[in-house]
Write a protein that holds these residues in place. Structure first.
Motif, short mmCIF file in Angstrom:
data_model
loop_
_atom_site.label_atom_id
_atom_site.label_comp_id
_atom_site.label_asym_id
_atom_site.label_seq_id
_atom_site.Cartn_x
_atom_site.Cartn_y
_atom_site.Cartn_z
N MET A 1 0.83 -1.20 0.00
CA MET A 1 0.00 0.00 0.00
C MET A 1 0.87 1.26 0.00
O MET A 1 0.49 2.27 -0.53
CB MET A 1 -0.90 -0.01 1.23
N LEU A 4 1.88 3.46 -3.14
CA LEU A 4 0.99 4.43 -3.80
C LEU A 4 1.77 5.32 -4.74
O LEU A 4 1.21 5.87 -5.67
CB LEU A 4 0.30 5.30 -2.74
N THR A 468 -0.98 -2.80 5.96
CA THR A 468 -0.80 -3.78 4.89
C THR A 468 0.21 -4.85 5.29
O THR A 468 0.06 -6.02 4.93
CB THR A 468 -0.32 -3.09 3.60
N ARG A 489 -1.24 -5.43 -6.78
CA ARG A 489 -0.65 -4.15 -7.16
C ARG A 489 -1.60 -3.34 -8.03
O ARG A 489 -1.58 -2.11 -7.99
CB ARG A 489 0.68 -4.38 -7.88
N THR A 492 -3.76 -1.37 -5.78
CA THR A 492 -3.01 -0.26 -5.21
C THR A 492 -2.89 0.88 -6.20
O THR A 492 -3.05 2.06 -5.85
CB THR A 492 -1.60 -0.73 -4.79
#
Length: 597
Positions: A1, A4, A468, A489, A492
């Motif tokens: 996470m 980002l 996470t 992913r 995310t």
């Protein structure tokens, strides 16, 4: 996470397409687009072009800024331009989040974040362009701080030395711009007009790029945009941008000090010289924030210094610090000399509304253009012990940041700066009644709130990281997932794209709010719009009034050298206080009543 906004992809990070197969086309796209200097240059260029390009675009907005209908139309046109530019950019980001490969999305994300940082303050600078349409004069005209800057620049053009203890670099820039574009002496006001706009536009890029030294693109944007919108003051943009970039630069410098044992002697020396040059130039640009940052940063430096990592690490650490401090002091020596020579003779005795409110209030700012507000009705008390819902949420996020992210050098730096500024704030405020000096302590409001904002954002980042990590460990122990991220992913990336869109919406709304405060308003209102109104009441170089002048007879152009004002006052000067309220607020009778007697 926490990915980002990652910007260091590896071959193991390739995201699967719809069929679950790894996309090999991205793996072959390394090449020049993966070179660090190319990516950094691209971010710089995109952010600066977005800021200045949008500002230039706003020159085509044709409205009368002196009436409210014209102002509203101008604000709407600015938002229309922002939408026409921003929506396609965000659409590309969202598309690559759902359809593109990982490397392509990462490159898109960092460029989109850079562009949004530039657009955020480009909107504010564009609003100033609209507010000053038809006049060559700056916000403030020939009154207040702008007049002092113009006089300082004029003195410099007359070769009369530095302006006392005031940082000389920005007045020097005004003088140089006047020499280049407005014929030198007499053109400093017009030069200030241009630099107010240009420097306001560049606050967003400078903030974002400074935070990129220590944070990934999304988190850098999450701090850069709110801080630029909250703290940017187009009348003095050079002051606030120094504060905004100083904190991440301090964090980057302390990070290098902490790991100096891993560097060669030559690398430690060169990095120290580089930071010294930057800090020295910033000190000459605006020096006030160094005072508020110094106590906390000094103590933090002692803690992060590599005392226990061996003789070589200690030696390189001392070399790094010496190179940084000596270089910064050498560059800032002209101003340092003036401060040591004249500092005791230039006390600050100017008090206004922020000096009359509870000094523990640091979540809002009010200039001396306070309109109808007084310390009786501002700030408005919140629901819990006077604290608002926003204040409680912010403090909660700060607690998470300190609790979960204390190992992060950004958290340590922001916390140290906050603590030092907090103590200095109350030191000066507690002595104000006896010393009859303010010493600019209300300005700690900005840097304290800035540090709270930093801690809150990093707290969110740390919370996501810990959350996470816990989820991945839980799922693996339960046998529900194999090695790899527990959260795909692609999810995310899509979440990051959505949050960037939310930041973009906040940026446009916040920038419009900021711009609206500076739209011209008559002198009787005593609001921030007064500064733009004054700019429309002074004659142009040809002796005529500006196109939308609200007065039948404009003021003459004043050209004079700067002279220090002698401190012949023994008491604090209380601004914006009614005559009958002077005894209750200031503890003495209004001075003009004594003169009348």
């Amino acid at each position: 996470m926490t990915d980002l906004a990652t910007d260091r992809p590896s071959t193991s990070d390739l995201s699967p397409d719809r069929d679950g197969a790894a996309r090999s086309d991205d793996a072959a796209q390394g090449g020049w687009s993966e070179r660090r200097w190319v990516l950094v240059t691209a971010e710089i260029v995109v952010s600066v072009v977005a800021a200045l390009g949008f500002t230039l675009l706003c020159r085509h907005i044709s409205v009368n800024p002196l009436n409210r209908i014209g102002q509203v139309s101008g604000l709407a046109k600015i938002q229309q331009y922002a939408a026409l530019i921003g929506l396609p950019i965000l659409a590309v980001l969202v598309y690559t989040a759902y359809r593109g490969g990982l490397r392509r999305h990462r490159l898109t994300q960092r460029l989109v974040c850079a562009a949004l940082a530039g657009l955020a303050t480009g909107v504010i600078a564009g609003g100033v362009v609209v507010a000053l349409r038809g006049t060559p004069w700056p916000l403030g005209g020939q009154e207040g701080d702008p007049s002092q800057l113009v006089d300082m620049a004029t003195s410099m053009m007359h070769d009369k030395g530095l302006p006392g203890v005031y940082p000389p670099l920005f007045p020097a820039a005004v003088a140089l711009w006047s020499e280049l574009h407005y014929g030198g002496v007499g053109g400093a006001g017009f030069a200030l007009h241009d630099l107010q706009i240009i420097c306001s536009a560049l606050v967003g890029p400078m903030s974002y790029l400074a935070w990129r030294l220590v944070l990934r693109p999304f988190w850098a944007l999450a701090i850069a945009v709110p801080s630029a919108l909250v703290f940017l003051d187009p009348i003095r943009p050079y002051s606030h941008v120094t504060m905004i970039v100083l904190v991440p630069l301090l964090a980057a410098c302390l990070r290098e000090l902490r790991r100096v044992g891993e560097l060669s002697t030559r690398s430690a020396l060169l990095r120290g010289l580089g930071f010294g040059v930057i800090f020295g130039v910033l000190f000459l640009w605006y020096s006030g924030w160094y005072l508020w940052s110094a106590p906390g940063v000094f103590l933090l430096t002692l803690f992060v210094f590599p005392w226990r990592r061996g003789r070589d690490a200690v030696r390189r650490g001392l070399l790094f610090l010496a190179a940084t401090v000596v270089t910064a002091a050498a560059i800032g020596s002209p101003l340092l000399y003036q401060i040591l020579k004249l500092g005791a003779d230039t006390p600050d005795r100017y008090a206004y509304i922020v000096n009359y409110v509870d000094p523990a209030y640091v979540l809002g700012w009010m200039s001396d253009r306070n309109g109808d507000l007084t310390y009786h009705n501002w700030p408005q008390a919140g629901e819990l012990a006077g604290q608002t819902g926003f204040g409680i949420l912010l403090i909660t996020a700060v607690g998470i940041g300190v609790g979960l992210g204390l190992r992060n050098i950004v958290v340590r730096t922001a916390a140290a700066v906050l603590a030092g500024a907090w103590l200095l704030r109350f030191w000066f405020a507690s002595h104000m009644a006896h010393s009859q000096m303010v010493q600019l302590y209300p300005r700690t409001t900005w840097i304290i709130m800035y540090c709270l904002l930093i801690l809150a954002v990093v707290g969110l980042m740390a919370g996501l990281e810990r959350g996470t990590g816990w989820l991945e460990r839980t799922l693996r122990s339960a046998g529900r997932t194999e090695e790899g991220p527990a959260i795909p992913r692609r999810v995310t990336r899509q979440l990051a794209a959505g949050l960037v869109c939310a930041l973009a919406l906040f940026a446009t709304m916040g920038a419009s709010w900021s711009v609206d405060r500076y739209m011209p308003q008559a002198e009787t209102t005593n609001t921030m719009g007064l500064d733009a109104w004054r700019a429309h009441t002074i004659k142009k170089k040809d002796g005529t009034c500006p196109k939308f002048s609200p007065v039948p007879k404009c003021a003459d152009i004043i050209t004079k050298d700067w002279k220090p004002t002698p401190d012949d006052k023994k008491f604090i000067w209380c601004a914006n206080v009614r005559t009958e309220d002077w005894p209750a607020v200031c503890g003495r009778e209004a001075p003009w009543l004594k003169e009348q007697k």
